[in-house]
Design a protein around this motif. Structure first.
Motif, short mmCIF file in Angstrom:
data_model
loop_
_atom_site.label_atom_id
_atom_site.label_comp_id
_atom_site.label_asym_id
_atom_site.label_seq_id
_atom_site.Cartn_x
_atom_site.Cartn_y
_atom_site.Cartn_z
N ARG A 30 0.81 -1.21 0.00
CA ARG A 30 0.00 0.00 0.00
C ARG A 30 0.85 1.26 0.00
NH1 ARG A 30 -4.62 -1.37 4.62
NH2 ARG A 30 -5.39 -3.28 3.68
N TYR A 31 2.16 1.11 0.05
CA TYR A 31 3.03 2.25 0.25
C TYR A 31 4.04 2.44 -0.88
CZ TYR A 31 1.40 2.06 5.08
OH TYR A 31 0.63 2.05 6.21
N ALA A 32 4.32 3.70 -1.15
CA ALA A 32 5.52 4.03 -1.91
C ALA A 32 6.70 3.93 -0.95
CB ALA A 32 5.43 5.44 -2.47
N VAL A 33 7.82 3.47 -1.45
CA VAL A 33 8.98 3.26 -0.60
C VAL A 33 10.19 3.94 -1.21
CG1 VAL A 33 10.55 1.54 0.40
CG2 VAL A 33 8.09 1.07 0.27
N ALA A 34 10.99 4.55 -0.36
CA ALA A 34 12.19 5.25 -0.82
C ALA A 34 13.40 4.81 -0.01
CB ALA A 34 12.01 6.76 -0.70
N TRP A 35 14.54 4.96 -0.63
CA TRP A 35 15.82 4.80 0.05
C TRP A 35 16.47 6.18 0.16
CZ3 TRP A 35 17.53 0.52 2.46
CH2 TRP A 35 16.99 -0.72 2.10
N PHE A 36 16.98 6.45 1.35
CA PHE A 36 17.79 7.63 1.60
C PHE A 36 19.14 7.15 2.13
CE2 PHE A 36 14.74 11.18 1.32
CZ PHE A 36 13.54 10.48 1.27
N SER A 51 7.01 3.27 -6.63
CA SER A 51 5.59 3.35 -6.33
C SER A 51 5.07 2.03 -5.77
CB SER A 51 4.81 3.70 -7.60
OG SER A 51 4.99 2.69 -8.58
N TRP A 52 3.84 2.03 -5.27
CA TRP A 52 3.30 0.84 -4.63
C TRP A 52 3.25 -0.35 -5.59
CZ3 TRP A 52 -1.02 -1.62 -6.46
CH2 TRP A 52 -1.79 -0.91 -7.38
N SER A 53 3.02 -0.07 -6.86
CA SER A 53 2.91 -1.14 -7.85
C SER A 53 4.26 -1.53 -8.44
CB SER A 53 1.99 -0.71 -8.99
OG SER A 53 2.60 0.34 -9.72
N GLY A 54 5.25 -0.67 -8.24
CA GLY A 54 6.55 -0.89 -8.86
C GLY A 54 6.65 -0.30 -10.25
N GLY A 55 5.58 0.30 -10.73
CA GLY A 55 5.57 0.81 -12.08
C GLY A 55 6.27 2.14 -12.29
N THR A 56 6.52 2.84 -11.20
CA THR A 56 7.20 4.14 -11.28
C THR A 56 8.38 4.15 -10.33
OG1 THR A 56 5.10 5.25 -11.79
CG2 THR A 56 6.92 6.63 -11.00
N ALA A 102 3.65 11.54 -4.20
CA ALA A 102 3.84 12.98 -4.24
C ALA A 102 5.02 13.38 -3.37
CB ALA A 102 2.57 13.69 -3.76
N THR A 103 5.81 14.32 -3.85
CA THR A 103 7.00 14.81 -3.13
C THR A 103 7.84 13.66 -2.60
OG1 THR A 103 5.76 15.06 -1.05
CG2 THR A 103 5.88 16.96 -2.50
N VAL A 104 8.08 12.68 -3.46
CA VAL A 104 8.72 11.45 -3.02
C VAL A 104 10.17 11.66 -2.59
CG1 VAL A 104 9.51 10.79 -5.32
CG2 VAL A 104 8.97 9.03 -3.62
N THR A 105 10.80 12.74 -3.06
CA THR A 105 12.19 12.97 -2.70
C THR A 105 12.36 13.79 -1.43
OG1 THR A 105 12.33 14.99 -4.02
CG2 THR A 105 12.80 12.93 -5.15
#
Length: 123
Positions: A30-36, A51-56, A102-105
């Motif tokens: 259900r979540y977008a995930v990021a690495w910092f 993105s949650w689907s992996g498509g973006t 949104a504002t993923v960075t």
């Protein structure tokens, strides 16, 4: 969602490493995930997001073509494959999740964080 990063270690310049971010308590799908990442004495910076689907996916310019973010929602895990590693990639890597791309960075928009996993690239 509770996150746990793992897979860090010591690697030589030009080598590869895959780090993982596993979720518990809730499904990561259900979540977008990021690495910092955060190098000693420096601020925590965005590396990649999916993105949650992996498509973006999004990458910071310094890792484009070398790093690949992916996810396996069945395993509730997000990966960061790091190739052609450089000494400047040395840092603690943190995963974070939120429910929008949104504002993923932007670091302050994330409220779910895992502990860091240390990646050290020797020259």
């Amino acid at each position: 969602v509770q996150l746990q990063a793992s897979g860090g270690g010591l690697v030589q310049t030009g080598g590869s490493l895959r780090i993982s971010c596993a979720a518990s308590r809730r499904t990561l799908s259900r979540y977008a995930v990021a690495w910092f990442r955060q190098a000693p004495g420096k601020e925590r910076d965005f590396v990649a997001a999916i993105s949650w689907s992996g498509g973006t996916t999004y990458y910071t310019d310094s890792v484009k073509g070398r790093f690949t973010i992916s996810r396996d929602n069945a395993k509730n895990t997000v990966y960061l494959q790091m190739n052609s590693l450089k000494p400047e990639d040395t840092a603690s890597y943190y995963c974070a999740a939120k429910n929008t791309m949104a504002t993923v960075t932007t670091i302050k928009t994330y409220h779910n964080w895992g502990q860091g996993t240390l990646v050290t690239v020797s020259s």
